[in-house]
Design a protein around this motif. Structure first.
Motif, PDB file in Angstrom:
ATOM      1  N   ASN A   1       0.812  -1.223   0.000  1.00 32.30           N
ATOM      2  CA  ASN A   1       0.000   0.000   0.000  1.00 32.30           C
ATOM      3  C   ASN A   1       0.845   1.273   0.000  1.00 32.30           C
ATOM      4  OD1 ASN A   1      -2.627   1.056  -0.108  1.00 32.30           O
ATOM      5  ND2 ASN A   1      -2.659   1.449   2.094  1.00 32.30           N
ATOM      6  N   GLY A   2       2.014   1.210  -0.646  1.00 27.30           N
ATOM      7  CA  GLY A   2       2.874   2.388  -0.761  1.00 27.30           C
ATOM      8  C   GLY A   2       3.688   2.698   0.483  1.00 27.30           C
ATOM      9  N   GLN A   3       3.724   1.791   1.439  1.00 31.20           N
ATOM     10  CA  GLN A   3       4.435   2.038   2.701  1.00 31.20           C
ATOM     11  C   GLN A   3       5.846   1.460   2.646  1.00 31.20           C
ATOM     12  OE1 GLN A   3       1.210  -0.077   4.509  1.00 31.20           O
ATOM     13  NE2 GLN A   3       0.760   1.637   5.869  1.00 31.20           N
ATOM     14  N   PHE A   4       6.781   2.138   3.304  1.00 32.07           N
ATOM     15  CA  PHE A   4       8.155   1.646   3.330  1.00 32.07           C
ATOM     16  C   PHE A   4       8.798   1.897   4.694  1.00 32.07           C
ATOM     17  CE2 PHE A   4       8.624   6.088   2.165  1.00 32.07           C
ATOM     18  CZ  PHE A   4       9.819   6.496   2.754  1.00 32.07           C
ATOM     19  N   VAL A   5       9.876   1.158   4.929  1.00 31.63           N
ATOM     20  CA  VAL A   5      10.626   1.245   6.183  1.00 31.63           C
ATOM     21  C   VAL A   5      11.941   1.971   5.912  1.00 31.63           C
ATOM     22  CG1 VAL A   5      11.784  -0.070   8.009  1.00 31.63           C
ATOM     23  CG2 VAL A   5       9.653  -0.935   7.004  1.00 31.63           C
ATOM     24  N   ALA A   6      12.299   2.928   6.759  1.00 29.71           N
ATOM     25  CA  ALA A   6      13.611   3.569   6.692  1.00 29.71           C
ATOM     26  C   ALA A   6      14.456   3.081   7.864  1.00 29.71           C
ATOM     27  CB  ALA A   6      13.476   5.094   6.744  1.00 29.71           C
ATOM     28  N   VAL A   7      15.671   2.639   7.560  1.00 27.88           N
ATOM     29  CA  VAL A   7      16.579   2.123   8.593  1.00 27.88           C
ATOM     30  C   VAL A   7      17.838   2.977   8.607  1.00 27.88           C
ATOM     31  CG1 VAL A   7      17.870   0.136   9.435  1.00 27.88           C
ATOM     32  CG2 VAL A   7      15.710  -0.213   8.214  1.00 27.88           C
ATOM     33  N   ASP A   8      18.144   3.569   9.755  1.00 26.14           N
ATOM     34  CA  ASP A   8      19.397   4.313   9.881  1.00 26.14           C
ATOM     35  C   ASP A   8      20.513   3.299  10.104  1.00 26.14           C
ATOM     36  OD1 ASP A   8      21.321   6.301  10.186  1.00 26.14           O
ATOM     37  OD2 ASP A   8      20.995   6.414  12.349  1.00 26.14           O
ATOM     38  N   LEU A   9      21.194   2.948   9.023  1.00 28.96           N
ATOM     39  CA  LEU A   9      22.227   1.917   9.063  1.00 28.96           C
ATOM     40  C   LEU A   9      23.378   2.372   8.170  1.00 28.96           C
ATOM     41  CD1 LEU A   9      21.518  -1.911   8.731  1.00 28.96           C
ATOM     42  CD2 LEU A   9      23.598  -0.854   7.892  1.00 28.96           C
ATOM     43  N   ARG A  10      24.447   2.826   8.802  1.00 28.14           N
ATOM     44  CA  ARG A  10      25.621   3.293   8.063  1.00 28.14           C
ATOM     45  C   ARG A  10      26.826   2.450   8.469  1.00 28.14           C
ATOM     46  NH1 ARG A  10      24.675   9.176  10.199  1.00 28.14           N
ATOM     47  NH2 ARG A  10      23.435   7.935  11.659  1.00 28.14           N
ATOM     48  N   VAL A  11      27.400   1.798   7.486  1.00 24.38           N
ATOM     49  CA  VAL A  11      28.430   0.800   7.737  1.00 24.38           C
ATOM     50  C   VAL A  11      29.631   1.383   8.474  1.00 24.38           C
ATOM     51  CG1 VAL A  11      30.057  -0.800   6.643  1.00 24.38           C
ATOM     52  CG2 VAL A  11      27.716  -0.595   5.775  1.00 24.38           C
ATOM     53  N   ASP A  12      30.080   2.581   8.083  1.00 23.96           N
ATOM     54  CA  ASP A  12      31.263   3.154   8.734  1.00 23.96           C
ATOM     55  C   ASP A  12      31.027   3.407  10.217  1.00 23.96           C
ATOM     56  OD1 ASP A  12      29.402   5.099   8.020  1.00 23.96           O
ATOM     57  OD2 ASP A  12      30.893   6.701   7.978  1.00 23.96           O
ATOM     58  N   ILE A  13      29.825   3.852  10.584  1.00 28.81           N
ATOM     59  CA  ILE A  13      29.523   4.103  11.991  1.00 28.81           C
ATOM     60  C   ILE A  13      29.404   2.786  12.758  1.00 28.81           C
ATOM     61  CG2 ILE A  13      27.828   5.073  13.594  1.00 28.81           C
ATOM     62  CD1 ILE A  13      27.266   7.229  11.584  1.00 28.81           C
ATOM     63  N   LEU A  14      28.812   1.780  12.119  1.00 32.17           N
ATOM     64  CA  LEU A  14      28.713   0.472  12.766  1.00 32.17           C
ATOM     65  C   LEU A  14      30.099  -0.075  13.089  1.00 32.17           C
ATOM     66  CD1 LEU A  14      25.930  -1.298  10.668  1.00 32.17           C
ATOM     67  CD2 LEU A  14      25.719  -0.369  12.967  1.00 32.17           C
ATOM     68  N   GLU A  15      31.027   0.110  12.163  1.00 34.47           N
ATOM     69  CA  GLU A  15      32.383  -0.387  12.379  1.00 34.47           C
ATOM     70  C   GLU A  15      33.076   0.365  13.503  1.00 34.47           C
ATOM     71  OE1 GLU A  15      34.075   0.070   8.537  1.00 34.47           O
ATOM     72  OE2 GLU A  15      33.282  -1.839   7.772  1.00 34.47           O
ATOM     73  N   ASN A  16      32.841   1.675  13.579  1.00 31.93           N
ATOM     74  CA  ASN A  16      33.460   2.479  14.644  1.00 31.93           C
ATOM     75  C   ASN A  16      32.871   2.164  16.010  1.00 31.93           C
ATOM     76  OD1 ASN A  16      35.137   3.797  12.848  1.00 31.93           O
ATOM     77  ND2 ASN A  16      33.699   5.471  12.487  1.00 31.93           N
TER      78      ASN A  16
ATOM     79  N   GLU B   1      10.052  10.979   7.478  1.00 34.18           N
ATOM     80  CA  GLU B   1       8.780  10.909   6.753  1.00 34.18           C
ATOM     81  C   GLU B   1       8.415   9.498   6.284  1.00 34.18           C
ATOM     82  OE1 GLU B   1       8.872  14.010   3.742  1.00 34.18           O
ATOM     83  OE2 GLU B   1       9.888  15.362   5.149  1.00 34.18           O
ATOM     84  N   SER B   2       9.207   8.506   6.606  1.00 39.69           N
ATOM     85  CA  SER B   2       8.886   7.122   6.236  1.00 39.69           C
ATOM     86  C   SER B   2       7.712   6.630   7.070  1.00 39.69           C
ATOM     87  CB  SER B   2      10.105   6.228   6.460  1.00 39.69           C
ATOM     88  OG  SER B   2      10.462   6.208   7.836  1.00 39.69           O
ATOM     89  N   ASP B   3       7.108   5.528   6.637  1.00 36.43           N
ATOM     90  CA  ASP B   3       5.993   4.967   7.390  1.00 36.43           C
ATOM     91  C   ASP B   3       6.459   4.316   8.680  1.00 36.43           C
ATOM     92  OD1 ASP B   3       3.626   5.252   5.368  1.00 36.43           O
ATOM     93  OD2 ASP B   3       5.299   4.477   4.198  1.00 36.43           O
ATOM     94  N   VAL B   4       7.644   3.715   8.628  1.00 33.98           N
ATOM     95  CA  VAL B   4       8.261   3.103   9.808  1.00 33.98           C
ATOM     96  C   VAL B   4       9.718   3.533   9.856  1.00 33.98           C
ATOM     97  CG1 VAL B   4       8.911   0.922  10.932  1.00 33.98           C
ATOM     98  CG2 VAL B   4       6.729   1.087   9.720  1.00 33.98           C
ATOM     99  N   PHE B   5      10.209   3.849  11.045  1.00 32.26           N
ATOM    100  CA  PHE B   5      11.620   4.197  11.208  1.00 32.26           C
ATOM    101  C   PHE B   5      12.264   3.225  12.182  1.00 32.26           C
ATOM    102  CE2 PHE B   5      14.840   6.792  13.648  1.00 32.26           C
ATOM    103  CZ  PHE B   5      15.834   6.700  12.680  1.00 32.26           C
ATOM    104  N   VAL B   6      13.406   2.662  11.768  1.00 30.43           N
ATOM    105  CA  VAL B   6      14.148   1.726  12.612  1.00 30.43           C
ATOM    106  C   VAL B   6      15.556   2.264  12.803  1.00 30.43           C
ATOM    107  CG1 VAL B   6      15.035  -0.625  12.830  1.00 30.43           C
ATOM    108  CG2 VAL B   6      12.796  -0.234  11.775  1.00 30.43           C
TER     109      VAL B   6
END
Length: 415
Positions: free
Chosen positions: A248-263, A354-359
């Motif tokens: 239904n046009g909905q999407f999930v946004a995930v704050d996932l940045r590889v460089d920060i995960l590694e740090n 503005e995403s429908d779900v934020f993780v």
């Protein structure tokens, strides 16, 4: 007693028909209820069981956009006395900009100083942009009218010699300004404000303070992206929604940045047994799947370009995209291939808001300030990842405490 073969055949067919019907009813019942979503007769406000019509998964309708409940403070009538200037820079990305703006406005207001519109500085030496390259400068000035005096540039007679640098903690108080900033300002006549962050401090204040209304206005009523960035954000969101026809046009946004995960190293938090400060791509994939999102779910990650570690997420959710994949081709030179990452960070901030779900796969200020903006617009589906040993955990356990406990500062600002 003789049996009529036709009666025997009729009995067998009747039994077979009822058996097939019973099996169909049983199968339809279990297929229609996802094993990780617990149905109740009365869902709470933060429950994920309210599935959007036409969607397939634990989607929840957005709430009502909240209304500002602060009163815009107005400066008292000015005298002819010159109060000096307060300057500052925006650094480290939009999640910091929101807080830096708020602190600068609070300080300038208290000192009755004229606020100079900041420049924007990146992490590399010489990486510097003007405010209007990223934000709507006219909106910024108009929103602060009557609150503090604002000028677009630093007067030529204000130089480093008569500009004292003062460091203030994020969410600076009037007491701190009176004791540590005002004496310097009175001596030098002008100050340059530098905000430092002793901790992520976005909790709702227990008691109302004199600066609450100023903070609310500065944090939620001053910054909007300039028109070019806004168009790119809207275009990318449209592409994500187009890819999400089956949900239904909905999407999930995930704050996932590889460089920060590694740090960060994704270490466990000392204060919360079993929880972690960040989660990798495979952990996010398992989390999303276990709480009910299916393989057709569209996922946006804040990683700019594809990294091989994201393959683990794409294996579960084939519709996983980065900025590079969905940004219009004619905009990439300006916003993706520039020498600064400032545009990329701002785009991530607004898409995540503005995403429908934020993780938030990464804890920190990005999560905190995106949450604040989402709360203001009624987008309360903020799901904090956790290790799920089995499918028996309640989906309500993953709603951000900012929402479930209403302890974000945004709840001091909106009602």
């Amino acid at each position: 007693m003789a049996f009529d073969p036709r009666q025997v055949l009729a009995a067998v067919l009747t039994f077979t028909m009822f058996a097939m019907l019973a099996n169909m009813i049983k199968r339809d019942h279990f297929d229609s209820v996802h094993p990780t979503v617990h149905e109740t007769n009365k869902a709470s406000d933060n429950s994920l069981v309210s599935v959007t019509k036409g969607g397939d998964g634990p989607w929840k309708e957005d709430g009502v956009t909240l209304k500002p409940c602060w009163v815009k403070p107005v400066l008292p009538e000015e005298t002819d006395e010159m109060h000096g200037y307060a300057t500052f820079s925006l650094t480290n990305g939009p999640e910091y900009h929101v807080s830096q703006i708020a602190d600068a406005v609070v300080v300038a207001r208290y000192l009755r100083a004229t606020l100079v519109i900041p420049d924007i500085r990146g992490s590399k030496p010489g990486d510097k942009r003007s405010f209007e390259d990223v934000y709507d400068v006219e909106k910024f000035i108009a929103s602060l009218e009557g609150v503090v005096k604002v000028v677009k540039s630093q007067p030529s007679d204000v130089s480093a010699r008569n500009l004292a640098v003062v460091k203030v903690p994020n969410r600076v108080t009037e007491e701190h300004i009176a004791e540590n900033v005002e004496p310097v300002f009175r001596t030098k006549g002008n100050v340059r404000i530098s905000t430092y962050f002793p901790s992520v401090n976005m909790k709702k204040t227990k008691e109302k303070t004199n600066t609450d209304s100023i903070e609310c206005l500065a944090m939620f009523g001053t910054l909007e992206p300039q028109s070019g960035i806004r168009e790119v954000v809207d275009s990318m969101i449209d592409r994500l929604k187009t890819a999400s026809r089956k949900s239904n046009g909905q999407f999930v946004a995930v704050d996932l940045r590889v460089d920060i995960l590694e740090n960060k190293g994704c270490h466990k938090d000392n204060g919360s047994p079993g929880s972690k400060s960040c989660y990798g791509p495979q952990e996010i994939a398992l989390f999303l799947r276990k709480i009910g999102f299916n393989k057709d779910t569209t996922v946006y990650v804040t990683q700019t370009r594809w990294d091989s570690s994201l393959d683990a997420l794409k294996d579960f959710f084939p519709k996983t995209y980065t900025k590079e994949a969905i940004m219009p081709m004619d905009k990439k030179d300006e916003f993706l291939d520039s020498e600064t990452s400032e545009f990329e960070k701002v785009i991530d901030f607004y898409i995540s808001s503005e995403s429908d779900v934020f993780v938030p796969a990464i804890s920190g200020l990005f999560y905190a300030n995106v949450a604040g903006r989402r709360i203001a617009f009624g987008r309360s589906q903020i799901l904090v990842p956790a290790d799920i040993p089995d499918s028996s955990a309640s989906s309500e356990d993953f709603i951000s405490h900012y929402v479930s406990k209403k302890n974000h500062f945004a709840y001091s600002c909106f009602c």
